[in-house]
Design an enzyme around this catalytic site. Structure first.
Site, PDB file in Angstrom:
ATOM      1  N   ASP A  31       0.696  -1.176  -0.103  1.00 49.75           N
ATOM      2  CA  ASP A  31       0.078  -0.134   0.098  1.00 49.75           C
ATOM      3  C   ASP A  31       0.851   1.343   0.015  1.00 49.75           C
ATOM      4  OD1 ASP A  31      -1.994  -1.455   0.315  1.00 49.75           O
ATOM      5  OD2 ASP A  31      -2.889  -1.090   2.219  1.00 49.75           O
ATOM      6  N   ASP A  35       0.678   4.104  -2.900  1.00 52.19           N
ATOM      7  CA  ASP A  35       0.326   5.711  -2.510  1.00 52.19           C
ATOM      8  C   ASP A  35       1.691   6.625  -2.967  1.00 52.19           C
ATOM      9  OD1 ASP A  35      -1.862   5.086  -1.309  1.00 52.19           O
ATOM     10  OD2 ASP A  35      -1.141   5.147   0.761  1.00 52.19           O
ATOM     11  N   SER A  80     -37.559  -1.518 -13.576  1.00 50.19           N
ATOM     12  CA  SER A  80     -37.218  -2.290 -12.560  1.00 50.19           C
ATOM     13  C   SER A  80     -37.893  -3.855 -13.144  1.00 50.19           C
ATOM     14  CB  SER A  80     -37.949  -2.121 -11.171  1.00 50.19           C
ATOM     15  OG  SER A  80     -39.274  -1.795 -11.414  1.00 50.19           O
ATOM     16  N   LEU A  81     -38.110  -4.744 -12.304  1.00 49.17           N
ATOM     17  CA  LEU A  81     -38.370  -6.270 -12.778  1.00 49.17           C
ATOM     18  C   LEU A  81     -39.845  -6.717 -11.942  1.00 49.17           C
ATOM     19  CD1 LEU A  81     -35.185  -7.981 -12.498  1.00 49.17           C
ATOM     20  CD2 LEU A  81     -36.249  -7.328 -14.597  1.00 49.17           C
ATOM     21  N   GLU A 109     -29.142 -15.015 -13.547  1.00 50.24           N
ATOM     22  CA  GLU A 109     -28.109 -14.285 -12.550  1.00 50.24           C
ATOM     23  C   GLU A 109     -28.443 -13.941 -11.311  1.00 50.24           C
ATOM     24  OE1 GLU A 109     -28.204 -10.388 -14.847  1.00 50.24           O
ATOM     25  OE2 GLU A 109     -27.614 -11.256 -16.630  1.00 50.24           O
ATOM     26  N   LYS A 111     -29.533 -11.831  -8.082  1.00 48.62           N
ATOM     27  CA  LYS A 111     -29.839 -10.576  -8.145  1.00 48.62           C
ATOM     28  C   LYS A 111     -29.064 -10.000  -6.747  1.00 48.62           C
ATOM     29  CE  LYS A 111     -34.166  -8.076  -7.915  1.00 48.62           C
ATOM     30  NZ  LYS A 111     -33.915  -7.147  -6.795  1.00 48.62           N
ATOM     31  N   ASP A 113     -27.872  -7.459  -4.090  1.00 43.78           N
ATOM     32  CA  ASP A 113     -28.577  -6.510  -3.168  1.00 43.78           C
ATOM     33  C   ASP A 113     -27.765  -5.385  -3.072  1.00 43.78           C
ATOM     34  OD1 ASP A 113     -30.772  -5.599  -1.902  1.00 43.78           O
ATOM     35  OD2 ASP A 113     -30.754  -6.904  -0.270  1.00 43.78           O
ATOM     36  N   GLU A 166     -24.824  -3.181 -10.678  1.00 42.76           N
ATOM     37  CA  GLU A 166     -25.483  -2.871  -9.421  1.00 42.76           C
ATOM     38  C   GLU A 166     -24.000  -2.562  -8.505  1.00 42.76           C
ATOM     39  OE1 GLU A 166     -28.594  -3.218  -8.918  1.00 42.76           O
ATOM     40  OE2 GLU A 166     -28.939  -3.768  -6.775  1.00 42.76           O
ATOM     41  N   TYR A 218     -24.661  -5.961 -15.381  1.00 43.81           N
ATOM     42  CA  TYR A 218     -25.765  -6.925 -15.739  1.00 43.81           C
ATOM     43  C   TYR A 218     -26.348  -6.661 -17.246  1.00 43.81           C
ATOM     44  CZ  TYR A 218     -29.009  -3.948 -13.082  1.00 43.81           C
ATOM     45  OH  TYR A 218     -29.472  -2.995 -12.424  1.00 43.81           O
ATOM     46  N   LYS A 280     -33.459 -13.838 -17.396  1.00 48.70           N
ATOM     47  CA  LYS A 280     -33.695 -12.972 -18.472  1.00 48.70           C
ATOM     48  C   LYS A 280     -33.754 -13.960 -19.666  1.00 48.70           C
ATOM     49  CE  LYS A 280     -31.129  -9.256 -16.302  1.00 48.70           C
ATOM     50  NZ  LYS A 280     -29.848  -8.823 -16.267  1.00 48.70           N
ATOM     51  N   LYS A 304     -37.876 -14.007  -6.239  1.00 46.35           N
ATOM     52  CA  LYS A 304     -37.474 -13.578  -4.975  1.00 46.35           C
ATOM     53  C   LYS A 304     -37.515 -14.818  -3.963  1.00 46.35           C
ATOM     54  CE  LYS A 304     -36.941  -9.096  -4.758  1.00 46.35           C
ATOM     55  NZ  LYS A 304     -37.952  -8.251  -4.169  1.00 46.35           N
ATOM     56  N   CYS A 398     -45.429  -0.817  34.435  1.00 47.34           N
ATOM     57  CA  CYS A 398     -44.272  -0.401  33.750  1.00 47.34           C
ATOM     58  C   CYS A 398     -43.040  -0.813  33.995  1.00 47.34           C
ATOM     59  CB  CYS A 398     -44.230   1.201  33.530  1.00 47.34           C
ATOM     60  SG  CYS A 398     -43.072   1.840  32.583  1.00 47.34           S
ATOM     61  N   CYS A 401     -40.919   2.661  34.971  1.00 45.70           N
ATOM     62  CA  CYS A 401     -41.311   3.523  36.176  1.00 45.70           C
ATOM     63  C   CYS A 401     -42.170   2.923  37.029  1.00 45.70           C
ATOM     64  CB  CYS A 401     -41.902   4.931  35.595  1.00 45.70           C
ATOM     65  SG  CYS A 401     -43.306   4.720  34.896  1.00 45.70           S
ATOM     66  N   CYS A 416     -48.374   2.703  29.399  1.00 39.59           N
ATOM     67  CA  CYS A 416     -47.771   3.437  30.453  1.00 39.59           C
ATOM     68  C   CYS A 416     -48.342   4.937  30.530  1.00 39.59           C
ATOM     69  CB  CYS A 416     -46.300   3.361  30.714  1.00 39.59           C
ATOM     70  SG  CYS A 416     -45.588   4.396  31.814  1.00 39.59           S
ATOM     71  N   CYS A 421     -42.208   9.247  32.683  1.00 37.79           N
ATOM     72  CA  CYS A 421     -41.439   7.658  32.496  1.00 37.79           C
ATOM     73  C   CYS A 421     -40.165   7.789  31.671  1.00 37.79           C
ATOM     74  CB  CYS A 421     -42.463   6.527  31.774  1.00 37.79           C
ATOM     75  SG  CYS A 421     -41.488   5.034  31.511  1.00 37.79           S
TER      76      CYS A 421
HETATM   77  S1  IVH Z   1     -31.739  -6.530 -14.531  1.00 34.32           S
HETATM   78  C1  IVH Z   1     -34.285  -4.323 -17.430  1.00 34.32           C
HETATM   79  N1  IVH Z   1     -30.326  -8.089 -13.448  1.00 34.32           N
HETATM   80  O1  IVH Z   1     -32.874  -5.323  -9.323  1.00 34.32           O
HETATM   81  C2  IVH Z   1     -33.324  -4.852 -16.591  1.00 34.32           C
HETATM   82  N2  IVH Z   1     -31.191  -6.194 -11.716  1.00 34.32           N
HETATM   83  O2  IVH Z   1     -35.969  -5.168  -9.463  1.00 34.32           O
HETATM   84  C3  IVH Z   1     -33.444  -4.436 -15.130  1.00 34.32           C
HETATM   85  N3  IVH Z   1     -30.592  -6.155  -9.741  1.00 34.32           N
HETATM   86  O3  IVH Z   1     -33.239  -2.147 -10.354  1.00 34.32           O
HETATM   87  C4  IVH Z   1     -32.551  -4.844 -14.243  1.00 34.32           C
HETATM   88  N4  IVH Z   1     -29.015  -7.666 -10.058  1.00 34.32           N
HETATM   89  O4  IVH Z   1     -31.079  -2.790  -9.183  1.00 34.32           O
HETATM   90  C5  IVH Z   1     -31.053  -7.099 -13.199  1.00 34.32           C
HETATM   91  N5  IVH Z   1     -28.422  -9.400 -12.374  1.00 34.32           N
HETATM   92  C6  IVH Z   1     -29.278  -8.304 -12.310  1.00 34.32           C
HETATM   93  C7  IVH Z   1     -29.592  -7.584 -11.178  1.00 34.32           C
HETATM   94  C8  IVH Z   1     -30.253  -6.398 -11.109  1.00 34.32           C
HETATM   95  C9  IVH Z   1     -29.470  -6.683  -9.086  1.00 34.32           C
HETATM   96  C10 IVH Z   1     -31.376  -4.965  -9.337  1.00 34.32           C
HETATM   97  C11 IVH Z   1     -31.477  -3.889 -10.201  1.00 34.32           C
HETATM   98  C12 IVH Z   1     -32.871  -3.238 -10.333  1.00 34.32           C
HETATM   99  C13 IVH Z   1     -33.605  -4.309  -9.744  1.00 34.32           C
HETATM  100  C14 IVH Z   1     -34.966  -5.003 -10.191  1.00 34.32           C
END
Ligand code: IVH
Length: 665
Positions: A31, A35, A80-81, A109, A111, A113, A166, A218, A280, A304, A398, A401, A416, A421
């Protein structure tokens, strides 16, 4: 060696070290050496600015803090999905695809977080990184994303191109960061996702560079040059992005379901958190045929994970007093790991809940936790019960108190009613200072308890008088000058919070974050809310009888009126500042018709922007139309606008106006 060559040498060496460190997890230089090299490069670039390029690793160091993030409009909406929750629902999803197209395969893939990010490149250089925001408008986080070393600053594509992925923080980095925060008496982050999004939203990018963030890509937004999603992911990898290594090409939905089962089994041992599997369709040519809803693509879906359930035992039942005086029974559990965190307590809600479950100390129980949801006891395993266990009984006094508890008619809760308190007071102050409420940095639970126990604070007003006790505070063990100064600064800064935060923070029963916002927005000020009638309150979105009654009661109480008066005098905001675009923009009150094809926005997106900025999006042109936005090959509507003398603007003008509105905010 000439300067130019030296600069190139330094850049290569640093890039190599970055690659080794982040991708191979093993660096050939220390490191300190790293630097040192970076410092030399910085000095040379400062001295010879003409030799400093956009893709230099010094650009990752971060810059000065800016005041706020600029808003940006996404070129294409960030969707979103839709969700599915079982294997059967995955099969149903497949059936719908089968109805539209034949000969397709899937990509499954993880997902991750974290939070989604859009990365734009032009002439091979990273030119902009943005958050998702509401899908149409996000925030410019380019400086911060540059500090993430796995994001290439240069890629071998000249044409403009966008990637989506992500941003996340690994479990290990999250633990380390929280350890640091706790040592500094700061409130720890609740989970890696909050840590990642909190970090990326730091205004000072030098701070961001110290947080270990990473990005999995992704999606590559170029369906012309690739035939399949798998191909485009392979390309992303070649450009140097991180693409999740567990991504799998599946021939059928059954293979996808196998993948889901496989990952469910190893989920807890992954180094990062995931909350599902994204499925997908692989072949791009099918996408338009399968189509979109207004929010989701129909060619993808998120599976999910179900809430994890674990068996453990009840070691005791304690009683906790909340800020409103409600006393709640809590199960003290034999600690167990659920969904990645150690759970040792679960709420038992109230007397009725306990009686219904027939829960007893010593019982075996099933406990569940889904994502961020508070752990809960699902059921008692009656087969395992020993005959000697005593039935549950509610306490009468309580726990703090010792005043007599009262169960109100038609409610399941015991209260209470003692206004002095200490339990209530502490909980109220913890709530006030918490992140979602008045967000006083450095004033977490432990600090509040310390300050109350040492007699520094008893009410919300005392928090704002703490600055008068500086000398005493720095004498306290574990509270150095620096941390006290930081705390006092955070308290002063919090006074700038918008009024809806105050309304939530003062802790009116039933009044949550969302209701506070709606009420603050609708009434505009504390004074107006104090005058509001029950009927007026009921008119507000999401406000029902319980909330309205509770507000009226609160505002009648002498001690609360005094509290509000004192906070007013102290300079806390008592008025709601509406965001500018909710005030007035170019589009306010105008009826706007979009026609023809726009290149930057879909029709839906452009209309959503108009509405967001106070206009009304219409579909047919009449004398009442204020403006027509004419895209490529606009036809009869444009002609009609011309003949009626309605103002016409083109896409460039529309885009300029939209961008201007956002930059004013
Ligand atoms: S695809 C049209 N792939 O999940 C494609 N999303 O509920 C839309 N996320 O907003 C997203 N891993 O933030 C996709 N392998 C992945 C993902 C992913 C995490 C999140 C992403 C999106 C949310 C969808």
């Amino acid at each position: 060696m000439n300067v130019k060559a030296r600069i190139q040498y330094l850049k290569d060496k640093i890039n190599q070290a970055n690659y080794e460190y982040y991708t191979l997890d093993n660096s050939s230089i220390s490191d300190f050496e790293f630097d040192f090299l970076l410092q030399e490069l910085l000095e040379l670039e400062t001295k010879y600015p003409e030799l400093s390029t956009m893709d230099s690793p010094t650009k990752r160091v971060g810059g000065v803090a800016s005041e706020k993030f600029q808003k940006i409009v996404h070129d294409e909406q960030m969707l979103s999905l839709g969700n599915v929750f079982s294997a059967q629902e995955c099969l149903d999803f497949d059936q719908k695809i089968k109805k539209e197209v034949s000969n397709y395969t899937y990509v499954a893939e993880l997902k991750i977080d974290g939070l989604s990010v859009s990365l734009k490149y032009d002439s091979g250089l990273l030119i902009r990184a943005a958050t998702r925001g509401d899908g149409l408008i996000g925030e410019d986080i380019t400086d911060n994303v540059r500090t993430i070393r796995s994001v290439p600053l240069r890629i071998p594509i000249e044409a403009p191109v966008e990637f989506r992925g992500e941003i996340y923080m690994s479990k290990a980095s999250f633990e380390a960061l929280n350890k640091e925060k706790i040592a500094l008496k700061e409130e720890p982050f609740r989970n890696p996702r909050n840590a990642a999004s909190g970090s990326i939203r730091q205004l000072d990018s030098t701070l961001v560079s110290k947080r270990k963030l990473d990005v999995y890509i992704y999606y590559l937004m170029d369906r012309k040059n690739y035939q399949t999603h798998m191909q485009s992911l392979a390309a992303c990898k070649e450009f140097g992005f991180h693409v999740n290594e567990r991504t799998r090409h599946c021939q059928t939905i059954h293979e996808v379901i196998d993948f889901i089962n496989e990952i469910s089994g190893i989920r807890s041992s992954l180094p990062y958190e995931i909350d599902g599997i994204v499925i997908k369709v692989n072949e791009y040519h099918t996408y338009d045929e399968i189509g979109y809803t207004s929010k989701f693509p129909k060619w993808a879906v998120a599976y999910k994970f179900p809430a994890e359930e674990v068996k453990t035992s009840i070691e005791g039942i304690t009683f906790q007093i909340g800020r409103t005086g409600v006393v709640t029974p809590v199960a003290e559990l034999k600690p167990v790991m659920i969904s990645g965190s150690l759970v040792s307590r679960a709420t038992l809600h109230n007397e009725d809940f306990c009686v219904e479950l027939d829960i007893r100390i010593g019982d075996q129980v099933i406990v569940r936790k889904a994502g961020e949801v508070i752990p809960e006891v699902v059921k008692v395993v009656l087969e395992d019960r020993l005959p000697t266990l005593a039935p549950f009984s509610m306490i009468e006094f309580c726990p703090k108190c010792q005043s007599h508890l009262v169960r109100k008619d038609s409610e399941a809760d015991y209260y209470c009613l003692n206004p002095l308190c200490e339990g209530k007071i502490i909980e109220g102050l913890i709530h006030f200072a918490s992140r979602d409420a008045y967000d006083i940095d450095g004033m977490g639970e432990k600090v509040v308890i310390d300050l109350v126990n040492d007699g520094f604070i008893h009410s919300i007003v005392d928090i704002f008088h703490l600055k008068n006790h500086y000398e005493d505070l720095i004498q306290k063990e574990g509270y150095g000058e620096k941390s006290v100064q930081r705390l006092l600064e955070a308290i002063e800064k919090s006074k700038q919070n918008n009024f809806d935060r105050l309304l939530f923070a003062i802790g009116i029963r039933h009044v949550g974050q969302k209701a506070s916002k709606n009420i603050a927005e609708a009434f505009g000020s504390m004074d107006a809310i104090m005058q509001a009638t029950y009927e007026q309150l009921l008119e507000i979105k999401d406000v029902g009888g319980a909330i309205a009654t509770s507000i009226i009661q609160y505002m009648k109480e002498e001690s609360k009126i005094q509290l509000i008066e004192s906070l007013k005098v102290l300079g806390l905001k008592m008025q709601y500042d509406t965001q500018k675009w909710q005030k007035e923009t170019y589009f306010t009150g105008k009826s706007v018709v979009i026609t023809g094809t726009l290149s930057r926005y879909s029709r839906n997106e452009a209309e959503a922007l108009v509405e967001k900025f106070g206009g009304v999006a219409g579909s047919s042109v009449s004398k009442k139309t204020s403006i027509v936005v004419a895209g490529e090959s606009a036809g009869t509507k444009l002609q009609k606008a011309r003949s009626l003398g309605v103002a016409v603007i083109d896409e460039e003008e529309f885009h300029r106006i939209v961008t201007e509105i956002m930059n004013e905010i």
